[in-house]
Write a protein that holds these residues in place. Structure first.
Motif, mmCIF file in Angstrom:
data_model
loop_
_atom_site.group_PDB
_atom_site.id
_atom_site.type_symbol
_atom_site.label_atom_id
_atom_site.label_comp_id
_atom_site.label_asym_id
_atom_site.label_seq_id
_atom_site.Cartn_x
_atom_site.Cartn_y
_atom_site.Cartn_z
ATOM 1 N N GLU A 853 0.694 -1.387 0.048
ATOM 2 C CA GLU A 853 0.022 -0.023 0.029
ATOM 3 C C GLU A 853 1.000 1.286 0.019
ATOM 4 O OE1 GLU A 853 -2.881 0.521 -0.571
ATOM 5 O OE2 GLU A 853 -4.330 -0.819 0.678
ATOM 6 N N GLU A 854 1.812 1.353 0.723
ATOM 7 C CA GLU A 854 2.884 2.486 0.765
ATOM 8 C C GLU A 854 3.491 2.674 -0.186
ATOM 9 O OE1 GLU A 854 4.952 5.531 2.536
ATOM 10 O OE2 GLU A 854 3.069 4.577 3.331
ATOM 11 N N LEU A 855 3.934 1.528 -1.072
ATOM 12 C CA LEU A 855 4.921 1.966 -2.298
ATOM 13 C C LEU A 855 3.590 2.353 -3.377
ATOM 14 C CD1 LEU A 855 6.870 -1.415 -2.273
ATOM 15 C CD2 LEU A 855 7.437 0.995 -1.960
ATOM 16 N N TRP A 856 2.602 1.759 -3.515
ATOM 17 C CA TRP A 856 1.500 1.890 -4.463
ATOM 18 C C TRP A 856 1.047 3.639 -4.401
ATOM 19 C CZ3 TRP A 856 -0.104 -0.319 -8.639
ATOM 20 C CH2 TRP A 856 -1.410 0.137 -9.161
ATOM 21 N N SER A 857 0.834 3.952 -3.072
ATOM 22 C CA SER A 857 0.552 5.424 -2.686
ATOM 23 C C SER A 857 1.833 6.343 -3.133
ATOM 24 C CB SER A 857 0.408 5.525 -1.309
ATOM 25 O OG SER A 857 0.350 6.812 -0.988
ATOM 26 N N ARG A 858 3.094 5.624 -2.857
ATOM 27 C CA ARG A 858 4.280 6.704 -3.399
ATOM 28 C C ARG A 858 4.187 6.786 -4.781
ATOM 29 N NH1 ARG A 858 9.052 7.305 -0.130
ATOM 30 N NH2 ARG A 858 8.669 7.227 1.887
ATOM 31 N N MET A 859 3.821 5.765 -5.597
ATOM 32 C CA MET A 859 3.918 5.897 -7.018
ATOM 33 C C MET A 859 2.768 6.805 -7.746
ATOM 34 S SD MET A 859 4.691 2.032 -8.023
ATOM 35 C CE MET A 859 6.357 1.128 -7.886
ATOM 36 N N GLY A 860 1.936 7.530 -6.930
ATOM 37 C CA GLY A 860 1.292 8.400 -7.146
ATOM 38 C C GLY A 860 -0.376 8.101 -7.153
ATOM 39 N N HIS A 861 -0.534 6.914 -6.907
ATOM 40 C CA HIS A 861 -2.065 6.486 -6.889
ATOM 41 C C HIS A 861 -2.964 7.013 -5.720
ATOM 42 C CE1 HIS A 861 -1.220 3.602 -10.423
ATOM 43 N NE2 HIS A 861 -0.140 3.375 -9.710
ATOM 44 N N GLN A 862 -4.003 7.433 -6.058
ATOM 45 C CA GLN A 862 -4.982 7.896 -4.821
ATOM 46 C C GLN A 862 -5.938 7.037 -4.439
ATOM 47 O OE1 GLN A 862 -6.657 11.512 -6.481
ATOM 48 N NE2 GLN A 862 -4.887 12.658 -6.401
ATOM 49 N N GLU A 863 -5.852 5.624 -4.764
ATOM 50 C CA GLU A 863 -6.929 4.643 -4.317
ATOM 51 C C GLU A 863 -5.925 3.596 -3.781
ATOM 52 O OE1 GLU A 863 -9.323 3.423 -7.154
ATOM 53 O OE2 GLU A 863 -10.497 5.284 -7.521
ATOM 54 N N SER A 864 -6.414 3.092 -2.686
ATOM 55 C CA SER A 864 -5.854 1.795 -2.005
ATOM 56 C C SER A 864 -5.894 0.841 -3.290
ATOM 57 C CB SER A 864 -6.774 1.362 -1.063
ATOM 58 O OG SER A 864 -6.423 -0.089 -0.521
ATOM 59 N N LEU A 865 -4.881 -0.080 -3.160
ATOM 60 C CA LEU A 865 -4.723 -1.107 -4.014
ATOM 61 C C LEU A 865 -5.517 -2.356 -3.581
ATOM 62 C CD1 LEU A 865 -2.936 -3.061 -2.384
ATOM 63 C CD2 LEU A 865 -0.944 -2.265 -3.328
ATOM 64 N N ALA A 866 -6.514 -2.387 -2.626
ATOM 65 C CA ALA A 866 -6.993 -3.462 -2.320
ATOM 66 C C ALA A 866 -7.919 -3.999 -3.363
ATOM 67 C CB ALA A 866 -7.954 -3.151 -0.894
ATOM 68 N N TYR A 867 -8.543 -3.219 -4.113
ATOM 69 C CA TYR A 867 -9.570 -3.532 -5.231
ATOM 70 C C TYR A 867 -8.837 -3.319 -6.498
ATOM 71 C CZ TYR A 867 -12.670 -3.980 -1.303
ATOM 72 O OH TYR A 867 -13.267 -4.017 -0.114
ATOM 73 N N GLU A 868 -7.445 -3.252 -6.650
ATOM 74 C CA GLU A 868 -6.973 -2.947 -7.958
ATOM 75 C C GLU A 868 -6.973 -4.331 -8.702
ATOM 76 O OE1 GLU A 868 -5.930 -0.517 -9.760
ATOM 77 O OE2 GLU A 868 -6.375 0.997 -8.176
ATOM 78 N N GLN A 869 -7.284 -4.483 -10.110
ATOM 79 C CA GLN A 869 -7.222 -5.599 -10.760
ATOM 80 C C GLN A 869 -5.629 -6.361 -10.491
ATOM 81 O OE1 GLN A 869 -8.242 -5.522 -14.850
ATOM 82 N NE2 GLN A 869 -7.541 -7.819 -15.414
ATOM 83 N N PHE A 870 -5.852 -7.640 -10.159
ATOM 84 C CA PHE A 870 -4.478 -8.343 -10.039
ATOM 85 C C PHE A 870 -3.899 -8.500 -11.463
ATOM 86 C CE2 PHE A 870 -1.771 -11.888 -8.850
ATOM 87 C CZ PHE A 870 -1.343 -11.713 -7.682
ATOM 88 N N PRO A 871 -2.598 -8.260 -11.657
ATOM 89 C CA PRO A 871 -1.792 -8.682 -12.807
ATOM 90 C C PRO A 871 -2.222 -9.771 -13.522
ATOM 91 C CG PRO A 871 -0.369 -7.724 -11.222
ATOM 92 C CD PRO A 871 -1.553 -8.137 -10.481
ATOM 93 N N GLU A 872 -2.388 -9.901 -14.817
ATOM 94 C CA GLU A 872 -2.471 -10.858 -15.857
ATOM 95 C C GLU A 872 -1.211 -11.347 -16.397
ATOM 96 O OE1 GLU A 872 -5.127 -13.033 -15.847
ATOM 97 O OE2 GLU A 872 -6.529 -12.226 -14.709
ATOM 98 N N ALA A 873 -0.865 -12.497 -16.490
ATOM 99 C CA ALA A 873 0.412 -12.637 -17.283
ATOM 100 C C ALA A 873 -0.008 -12.922 -18.768
ATOM 101 C CB ALA A 873 1.023 -14.171 -16.775
ATOM 102 N N GLU A 874 0.897 -12.266 -19.478
ATOM 103 C CA GLU A 874 0.762 -12.289 -21.080
ATOM 104 C C GLU A 874 1.616 -13.585 -21.754
ATOM 105 O OE1 GLU A 874 1.056 -8.410 -22.883
ATOM 106 O OE2 GLU A 874 -0.074 -7.473 -21.131
ATOM 107 N N ASN A 875 0.904 -14.333 -22.198
ATOM 108 C CA ASN A 875 1.625 -15.500 -22.917
ATOM 109 C C ASN A 875 2.794 -15.111 -23.763
ATOM 110 O OD1 ASN A 875 -0.134 -17.375 -21.636
ATOM 111 N ND2 ASN A 875 -1.557 -17.221 -23.252
ATOM 112 N N GLU A 876 2.788 -14.021 -24.549
ATOM 113 C CA GLU A 876 3.913 -13.664 -25.358
ATOM 114 C C GLU A 876 5.233 -13.408 -24.621
ATOM 115 O OE1 GLU A 876 4.112 -9.451 -27.127
ATOM 116 O OE2 GLU A 876 2.069 -9.513 -26.379
ATOM 117 N N PHE A 877 5.243 -13.186 -23.362
ATOM 118 C CA PHE A 877 6.288 -12.817 -22.538
ATOM 119 C C PHE A 877 6.778 -14.201 -21.661
ATOM 120 C CE2 PHE A 877 4.318 -8.490 -23.060
ATOM 121 C CZ PHE A 877 5.302 -8.261 -23.906
ATOM 122 N N LEU A 878 5.900 -15.152 -21.898
ATOM 123 C CA LEU A 878 6.488 -16.275 -21.012
ATOM 124 C C LEU A 878 7.092 -17.521 -21.871
ATOM 125 C CD1 LEU A 878 2.803 -17.059 -19.389
ATOM 126 C CD2 LEU A 878 4.944 -15.620 -18.580
#
Length: 953
Positions: A853-878
């Protein structure tokens, strides 16, 4: 409190640096009215210190990262913004996930580090599911009735509700300090009358269905303590508390007819996603068996009938010809009729001795079998021979008919008994179909021998055991000697306690008739009265009998004088259905709203200790099925997926031995009967050599290294408060998940948590940057707006894929390893694009939510990350698209380099220039041109004239 202009809920925190003579640096967080927004304004973030209040007067040790400033701040934010509250009305078009911990008993000792293991696992899953778009129900409450609070009340005079409230507050504070994302708006306690109102309501439904009844059964009665004790409170025939003699005494008790659901409890196990070992334990506990119930006529020593019959249950009716004696339990109802006058004194003495043993002691396979002859005989209906009837405590009155036909040749307990008392042993089953003189009991299937009698008309010689069973049962039923029978080890549930601190029964007894009258539903809850004296009455009556004004009442329907029940329900009662109340905790008119129950049921993931694998889970399943039958719930089972977390053992203890003269003795030389002194030694004096531990200064002396279950008596309990104070909550959470597989037992290691703490510190510095000279950190992060390289994208998406898979499979330790690998790789990069670091912070957030949460906030986000979308892996990079690229110098192959399939010409040339073998051929000023065929070849053409000039020089 100072507030930021224009922000009504802003809070100002002071974070204090390591050096007391420096001014504190301000750190301001704004809390707007919505639950998910956070704004950060900081001139610099300190490395630690208190949140709010006055500066600490002492010099503080520099922290590896400022967890002591970060964690309280975000815990306060989550609480004030109710970040993890599940609304009463949710969007039911979204998928749901109900994740539940087996709720704790709030003891006075508080948590130790073993408790958060399961809680951290469910928290990771809950945070992950929220970020995947699920409606998540993740509540917490307290199983707060029970014996410990009452014992403490007796010892101190403190009312149980006082100690319970205090213990709950401590547990709640500790859980919040670990950053668990519980919906605290749904918190409940089994001791709240508005909760146990519905426990009483369920009891009334059981009563109305004939599933709650009263019977006189043997209980553990301690005359000195004046109370009934549970089986686990009796050790070797005496009370665990005080060491007083305990006897078995019949008392009238409330009982629940769980046996009526035995078959359904068995059958529905197959559809559950539970550990197979737990399902097998339940199957064994229910113990369904098919066999026969036989009747043996009682005869005298001459074989004359006495007009009495004894029923026995057996799963092996095929062995009836090998039954050479019968055994009845000491509590069998026909015991007095079976005992002859000559044997009366011996039988009574034996019965009294048996009454002092627990069922566990009596059925211990290792103990020596004891018994006494009743003086009576029975007629074996198959052999037509007279066989003796014995009394032995290895037979329990609560199983089957309380009597068995003993076949010593084919049962180890009967065999030991027959040897001791010189009773004939007749083999009737053989693996080969031939008689032999094997002295050991044969307990497997085989071919029937010695199993024929013309007088009885039964001949099963030569049949297999299975065929013999069927033929014997047919014979029993045709001759009226018995019937086919299904039996269960499962006994009906003793549902009464002679205690004060429990749920009152919602019934009254009419004074003139003793009839049981259930209360009307509008009279619930029947509230537990206050008492000042919680001591046992000494008469067998429960402590509630002292509340005379409460006990003496009037039946509101008939107006007749009545008395209330003075027993209370067991602690199991409130924990049988709490998962349902969490779905709708404030409903005053129903146990649970039907629509809410249909949406949230069943519990998707249930996590708790394996010690509850039988009783709690079996009782909860039983109640759930009753509620299903009356239309309260919509599913047949309450818990779809069950996970048992392992134990966390204390740190390894090192023990050496000394002989009587004080000389060190190697552990491998110590015998069981040797009289040696044990001595604990510190870890720094120990080293490992091969598979053994030895003393550093004397490697010839082996020592014992062993980890034990945490307990006060061993002094190896680790308080999570101490760990959080020194390392932070995120470190504790991460370490408990990193120790090993969730389901395995693990050994605590302070060195291990230090390693995880260093990883978090490295992660902090990777994103925030190195500390300033005074130990503080610059505001913000070092993330750049650069486009990520292919290598960076691959590192990120491989991490995303691994962490996502491991969370879903609850392999949290390997998920953490993947994040560690990412951080190691990221430290080698020259630049750290924001588009790479932000998804990594989201990956980290279920495990280390405060830092994330602290790092997310420091990156300039104004919302808690609790409900942010969890990252999805893209096959082309796997895809692993690395290839070996030949490198030519002036058309001649001089070596190869490993490049990505889509590698650019510049990147390929850079890699060739950095290669130790190829670099000696390549100089920028001598290159005439480069020929690059992607995926095929790199040809570097050197200027021939410049090459000659260089050689001449």
């Amino acid at each position: 409190m100072q507030t930021q202009a224009g922000t009504p809920a802003a809070l100002r925190f002071q974070a204090f640096p390591s050096f007391i003579n420096r001014a504190p640096l301000p750190f301001v967080i704004s809390f707007p009215p919505t639950r998910r927004h956070v704004r950060v304004r900081c001139s610099a973030a300190a490395d630690g210190g208190s949140i709010g209040g006055n500066p600490q007067p002492q010099v503080q040790q520099r922290k590896a990262y400022p967890f002591d400033a970060i964690e309280p701040r975000w815990q306060r934010y989550w609480e004030e913004n109710r970040t993890f509250r599940t609304p009463d009305e949710v969007d039911t078009s979204k998928p749901k996930c109900y994740i539940l911990d087996m709720f704790p008993y709030p003891s006075g000792a508080g948590l130790h580090v073993g408790h958060p293991l399961g809680y951290t696992a469910t928290d990771i899953l809950s945070r992950y599911k929220r970020m995947k778009g699920f409606n998540v129900l993740h509540p917490m409450g307290w199983d707060a009735f029970g014996l410990p609070a009452e014992q403490y009340a007796i010892e101190t005079g403190t009312h149980p509700k006082v100690t319970t409230k205090r213990n709950i507050e401590r547990f709640r504070s500790q859980l919040k300090s670990l950053g668990f994302s519980y919906d605290w708006d749904r918190e409940l306690s089994t001791t709240d009358p508005e909760y146990y109102k519905w426990t009483q309501w369920i009891f009334l439904q059981l009563f109305n269905k004939g599933l709650a009844y009263q019977a006189e059964i043997p209980v553990n009665w301690c005359p000195a303590l004046g109370t009934v004790l549970a089986n686990e409170e009796v050790v070797n025939g005496v009370s665990e508390r005080g060491g007083h003699p305990v006897v078995r005494k019949p008392m009238r008790q409330w009982i629940l007819k769980i046996t009526a659901y035995a078959d359904r409890l068995l059958e529905d196990l197959d559809d559950l996603d539970w550990p197979e070992s737990i399902k097998e334990m339940q199957r064994n506990w229910i113990g369904r068996s098919e066999g026969a119930e036989l009747e043996f006529g009682i005869v005298d020593s001459q074989g004359y009938e006495q007009g009495l019959k004894l029923s026995v249950y057996t799963t092996r009716p095929d062995t009836i010809f090998g039954a050479t004696f019968l055994v009845v339990a000491p509590e069998h109802p026909l015991l007095s009729s079976l005992t002859t006058e000559a044997q009366h004194e011996k039988v009574e003495h034996y019965r009294e001795l048996s009454s002092k043993k627990s069922d566990l002691e009596r059925t211990d396979l290792q103990k020596e079998k004891t018994g006494v002859f009743s003086g009576s005989y029975a007629m074996n209906p198959a052999t037509r021979e007279t066989i003796p009837i014995w009394i032995a405590d290895y037979v329990l009155g609560s199983y089957g008919t309380g009597a068995i036909m003993a076949v010593p040749a084919h049962d180890s307990r009967d065999y030991a008994f027959a040897l001791k008392y010189d009773i004939p042993i007749i083999r009737v089953v053989s693996p080969t179909g031939r008689s032999d003189d094997d002295s050991e009991p044969y307990v497997d299937d085989g071919i029937m021998i010695n199993s024929s009698n013309l007088l009885s008309g039964l001949n099963i010689n030569g049949l297999s055991c299975n065929d013999a069973v069927s033929k014997v049962i047919d014979w029993l039923e045709s001759t009226d000697h018995g019937i086919k029978k299904v039996n269960y080890k499962l006994r009906d549930w003793l549902f009464a306690r002679q205690r004060y601190w429990g749920e009152p029964f919602p019934v009254v007894y009419l004074d003139d008739s003793g009839k049981v009258v259930p209360l009307q539903e509008n009279e619930l809850p029947l509230v537990l009265p206050d008492l000042d004296d919680f001591n046992p009455t000494g008469t067998g009556e429960p402590p509630l009998a002292k509340a005379t004004s409460w006990v003496n009442t009037v039946d509101p329907v008939s107006g007749r004088h009545a008395r209330r029940e003075t027993n209370t329900m067991p602690q199991w009662a409130g924990s049988c259905w709490y998962y349902l109340r969490f779905m709708d905790p404030k409903n005053p008119t129903a146990l649970v709203d039907k629509d809410k129950e249909r949406y949230w049921s069943p519990v998707d993931i249930y996590v708790g200790g394996a010690e509850h694998s039988v009783l709690h889970l079996l009782y909860a399943r039983f109640w759930h099925k009753v509620l299903y039958d009356i239309g309260v719930v919509s599913t047949k089972e309450p818990f779809q997926c069950l996970i048992n977390q392992g134990l966390i053992l204390g740190e390894i203890e090192y023990t050496t031995f000394r002989d009587q003269e004080g000389r060190l003795v190697s552990a491998d030389s110590v015998g069981i009967t040797d009289n040696h002194f044990q001595e604990r030694i510190p870890a720094e004096k120990v080293m490992k050599v091969g598979d053994f531990y030895v003393i550093k200064d004397n490697p010839s002396v082996r020592i014992v290294a062993r980890a034990y279950k945490m307990s006060k008596s061993r002094g190896n309990v680790i308080n999570p408060d101490d760990v959080v104070s020194e390392y932070g909550a995120d470190s504790l959470r991460l370490y408990e998940m990193f120790m090993g597989p969730l389901r395995d037992s693990k050994t605590w290691s302070t060195g291990g948590i230090e390693g995880v703490h260093r990883f978090l510190a490295r992660t902090w510095r990777l994103i925030v940057g190195p500390p300033l000279p005074d130990g503080s950190y610059n505001c913000g992060t070092i993330a750049t707006d650069d486009e990520p390289t292919l290598d960076q994208l691959r590192s990120l998406h491989r991490c995303i894929a691994k962490v996502s898979e491991e969370i879903q499979e609850t392999r949290f330790n390997t998920g953490i390893s993947a994040m560690m690998e990412f951080v190691n790789a990221a430290y080698k990069w020259d630049k750290h694009p924001k588009s790479i670091l932000e998804p990594f912070v989201l990956l980290l957030s279920p495990f280390a939510p405060h830092m994330a949460e602290e790092l997310w906030s420091r990156m300039g986000h104004q919302e808690s990350l609790a409900y942010e979308q969890f990252p999805e892996a893209e096959n082309e990079f796997l895809k692993d698209s690395s290839i070996v690229l030949p490198v030519q110098i002036n058309g001649k192959t001089r070596g190869t380099i490993l490049v990505d399939e889509a590698c650019s010409e510049d990147d390929a040339f850079r890699l060739a220039s950095e290669d130790e073998k190829l670099s000696k051929y390549i100089s920028e000023r001598m290159i005439k041109k480069r020929i690059y065929v992607p995926g095929r070849i790199l040809n570097v053409i050197l200027d021939h004239h410049k090459l000659q000039e260089s050689s001449a020089l």
